[in-house]
Design an enzyme around this catalytic site. Structure first.
Site, PDB file in Angstrom:
ATOM      1  N   LYS A 115       0.882  -1.176  -0.002  1.00 36.36           N
ATOM      2  CA  LYS A 115      -0.012  -0.071  -0.213  1.00 36.36           C
ATOM      3  C   LYS A 115       0.873   1.268   0.035  1.00 36.36           C
ATOM      4  O   LYS A 115       0.647   2.381  -0.433  1.00 36.36           O
ATOM      5  CB  LYS A 115      -0.944  -0.003   0.964  1.00 36.36           C
ATOM      6  CG  LYS A 115      -2.162  -1.077   1.039  1.00 36.36           C
ATOM      7  CD  LYS A 115      -3.316  -0.756   1.929  1.00 36.36           C
ATOM      8  CE  LYS A 115      -4.475  -1.906   1.322  1.00 36.36           C
ATOM      9  NZ  LYS A 115      -5.697  -1.663   1.800  1.00 36.36           N
ATOM     10  N   LYS A 207      -5.366  -9.228  -6.792  1.00 33.23           N
ATOM     11  CA  LYS A 207      -6.515  -9.584  -6.052  1.00 33.23           C
ATOM     12  C   LYS A 207      -7.453  -8.640  -6.416  1.00 33.23           C
ATOM     13  O   LYS A 207      -7.143  -7.601  -6.831  1.00 33.23           O
ATOM     14  CB  LYS A 207      -5.884  -9.556  -4.456  1.00 33.23           C
ATOM     15  CG  LYS A 207      -7.108  -9.623  -3.434  1.00 33.23           C
ATOM     16  CD  LYS A 207      -6.606  -9.109  -1.955  1.00 33.23           C
ATOM     17  CE  LYS A 207      -6.579  -7.604  -1.808  1.00 33.23           C
ATOM     18  NZ  LYS A 207      -7.029  -7.368  -0.584  1.00 33.23           N
ATOM     19  N   LYS A 210     -10.764  -3.224  -3.797  1.00 34.15           N
ATOM     20  CA  LYS A 210     -11.763  -1.843  -3.899  1.00 34.15           C
ATOM     21  C   LYS A 210     -10.865  -0.958  -4.684  1.00 34.15           C
ATOM     22  O   LYS A 210     -11.552  -0.024  -5.486  1.00 34.15           O
ATOM     23  CB  LYS A 210     -11.901  -1.304  -2.327  1.00 34.15           C
ATOM     24  CG  LYS A 210     -12.663  -2.096  -1.577  1.00 34.15           C
ATOM     25  CD  LYS A 210     -12.856  -1.694  -0.196  1.00 34.15           C
ATOM     26  CE  LYS A 210     -13.585  -2.542   0.631  1.00 34.15           C
ATOM     27  NZ  LYS A 210     -13.026  -2.531   2.098  1.00 34.15           N
TER      28      LYS A 210
HETATM   29  N1  AQP Z   1      -9.964 -10.522  -3.362  1.00 36.11           N
HETATM   30  C1  AQP Z   1     -10.430 -10.881  -2.008  1.00 36.11           C
HETATM   31  N2  AQP Z   1     -10.823 -12.171  -1.960  1.00 36.11           N
HETATM   32  C2  AQP Z   1     -11.185 -12.779  -0.823  1.00 36.11           C
HETATM   33  N3  AQP Z   1     -11.224 -11.953   0.175  1.00 36.11           N
HETATM   34  C3  AQP Z   1     -10.999 -10.775   0.049  1.00 36.11           C
HETATM   35  N4  AQP Z   1     -10.926  -9.848   1.037  1.00 36.11           N
HETATM   36  C4  AQP Z   1     -10.679  -8.463   0.442  1.00 36.11           C
HETATM   37  N5  AQP Z   1     -10.257  -8.649  -0.671  1.00 36.11           N
HETATM   38  C5  AQP Z   1     -10.734 -10.132  -0.967  1.00 36.11           C
HETATM   39  C6  AQP Z   1     -11.393  -9.627   2.531  1.00 36.11           C
HETATM   40  O1  AQP Z   1     -12.525  -8.997   2.804  1.00 36.11           O
HETATM   41  C7  AQP Z   1     -12.476  -8.622   3.978  1.00 36.11           C
HETATM   42  C8  AQP Z   1     -12.650  -7.023   4.470  1.00 36.11           C
HETATM   43  O2  AQP Z   1     -11.465  -6.527   3.560  1.00 36.11           O
HETATM   44  P1  AQP Z   1     -11.213  -4.875   3.919  1.00 36.11           P
HETATM   45  O3  AQP Z   1     -12.243  -3.940   3.177  1.00 36.11           O
HETATM   46  O4  AQP Z   1     -11.228  -4.707   5.467  1.00 36.11           O
HETATM   47  O5  AQP Z   1      -9.900  -4.690   3.279  1.00 36.11           O
HETATM   48  P2  AQP Z   1      -9.026  -5.098   2.004  1.00 36.11           P
HETATM   49  O6  AQP Z   1      -8.596  -6.424   2.417  1.00 36.11           O
HETATM   50  O7  AQP Z   1      -7.702  -4.153   1.965  1.00 36.11           O
HETATM   51  O8  AQP Z   1      -9.904  -4.892   1.003  1.00 36.11           O
HETATM   52  P3  AQP Z   1      -9.538  -4.600  -0.633  1.00 36.11           P
HETATM   53  O9  AQP Z   1     -10.558  -4.528  -1.327  1.00 36.11           O
HETATM   54  O10 AQP Z   1      -8.263  -5.147  -1.164  1.00 36.11           O
HETATM   55  O11 AQP Z   1      -9.163  -3.168  -0.424  1.00 36.11           O
HETATM   56  P4  AQP Z   1      -7.851  -2.256  -0.985  1.00 36.11           P
HETATM   57  O12 AQP Z   1      -8.091  -2.079  -2.175  1.00 36.11           O
HETATM   58  O13 AQP Z   1      -8.069  -0.922  -0.179  1.00 36.11           O
HETATM   59  O14 AQP Z   1      -6.667  -3.190  -0.615  1.00 36.11           O
HETATM   60  C9  AQP Z   1     -11.098  -9.249   4.761  1.00 36.11           C
HETATM   61  O15 AQP Z   1     -11.433 -10.273   5.435  1.00 36.11           O
HETATM   62  C10 AQP Z   1     -10.299  -9.409   3.509  1.00 36.11           C
HETATM   63  O16 AQP Z   1      -9.315 -10.560   3.709  1.00 36.11           O
END
Ligand code: AQP
Length: 345
Positions: A115, A207, A210
């Site tokens: 990040k 992955k 968001k």
């Molecule tokens: N691609 C994914 N596949 C399976 N599980 C996922 N999670 C996130 N992406 C995937 C799971 O969703 C939960 C909430 O995630 P979060 O919103 O707290 O943060 P994150 O993991 O940072 O989500 P993003 O979408 O990947 O956001 P950005 O783009 O900001 O990094 C967690 O249990 C996560 O494991």
């Protein structure tokens, strides 16, 4: 005194674009666990602000994640849903854990490296110490089980390291205060099923996320039926037909991802899906996947819209959940202060 053996905690950040990865990797698991566990589900707004958030958008996203929890089937009466910043114990315990965790441990966290990228010096201190806040989120309830996607595995390991170090640094005082075993449990990660790591629809090695600039990389929980179908049709694949067995998906990340999404949405085994669709062209499989995704996500989308139309109702749910969460966290913070020699009332 012992801790409950069956308390679940998990959270989702209100950073917009809630997607199929969040839904399949986390939220559907949250729903399933309600049967056997006491569950605390948190919209982690303090984590969200580790990168800058527009205040109005943050508030709207917090309500949207709450709506997604409820629309997916989490019961806010039987279990607890709230937003993190309403329960001050999270930030309080996070500070204590800032003093327990070691710099070297945090330096190894791959999510911070990804990040912060090349702009490490410009990243917020909060982004660096994010895993300590996550440990506090879980341990402030002495939660024993944490359902997460695979990307959170390393943070969960750090949570266990923090719990262990606290238990050993204060072992004598823990005993003097009447606790027979380590005060904090070592929480178990629950990373299970076909969808622990859903990949981008545009790149099978990245992955689904968001923050991906391409909206075609993910299916959002707010997408309507036409958008879902279009995104599935446009999902990158390869020229080979679908194989009939898992071995045939080796090195074919995009194809494997679509099969995993199908299996998770249909609640079927991967082999079973390949037995039905193997040998066929992607066009037929994609049509079946689009229909399935629309059938599964359509009602959730409708219910989210209905809930979001009444923000006052959502705010009441969050405020009520926060009061119940505070009741659990407050005596734990009192214990922690007693154990550490921090004077308190
Ligand atoms: N691609 C994914 N596949 C399976 N599980 C996922 N999670 C996130 N992406 C995937 C799971 O969703 C939960 C909430 O995630 P979060 O919103 O707290 O943060 P994150 O993991 O940072 O989500 P993003 O979408 O990947 O956001 P950005 O783009 O900001 O990094 C967690 O249990 C996560 O494991």
């Amino acid at each position: 005194m012992t801790y409950p053996q069956n308390r679940v905690f998990s959270g989702v950040q209100p950073t917009g674009n809630l997607h199929l990865g969040n839904y399949l990797g986390a939220i559907t698991r949250f729903v399933d666990l309600q049967q056997d566990f006491e569950c605390i589900y948190c919209v982690v707004d303090l984590h969200a602000i580790t990168t800058w958030q527009d205040p109005e958008v943050l508030a709207a996203n917090t309500r949207e994640v709450t709506a997604a929890f409820i629309a997916s089937g989490i019961d806010p009466e039987k279990h607890i849903i709230f937003n993190q910043s309403r329960v001050t114990a999270h930030a309080e315990l996070a500070w204590i854990f800032n003093c327990v965790a070691r710099m070297g441990w945090l330096n190894r966290m791959t999510q911070f490296k990804e990040k912060a990228g090349k702009h490490r010096e410009n990243a917020s201190v909060g982004l660096f110490s994010y895993p300590n806040l996550m440990a506090a989120d879980i341990l402030v309830y002495r939660a024993t089980h944490v359902p997460v996607g695979e990307d959170q595995k390393q943070h969960l390991e750090l949570t266990r390291d923090i719990a262990q170090k606290f238990n050993s640094d204060y072992a004598g005082s823990i005993q003097k205060n009447g606790f027979e075993e380590g005060y904090f449990p070592l929480p178990e990660p629950l990373i299970q099923g076909a969808a622990t790591r859903i990949m981008s629809l545009r790149d099978g090695s990245a992955k689904m996320s968001k923050s991906d600039p391409s909206d075609y990389s993910r299916i959002n929980l707010t997408d309507d039926a036409d958008t879902i179908a279009l995104k599935v049709r446009k999902a990158r694949t390869d020229p080979e037909p679908l194989p009939s067995e898992m071995d045939g998906l080796e090195g074919r990340g995009e194809a494997e991802n679509l099969v995993r999404i199908f299996a998770a949405l249909a609640d079927r085994q991967l082999d079973d899906v390949l037995a039905e669709y193997g040998g066929g062209q992607f066009s037929g499989f994609k049509q079946a996947l689009a229909d399935l995704a629309v059938t599964k996500l359509g009602p959730i989308n409708d219910e989210m819209k209905r809930l979001c139309a009444d923000p006052g109702h959502i705010d009441k749910i969050l405020s009520n959940g926060a009061a119940r969460a505070t009741e659990i966290a407050a005596p734990i913070m009192t214990d922690v202060k007693s154990i550490m020699g921090l004077l308190h009332d």
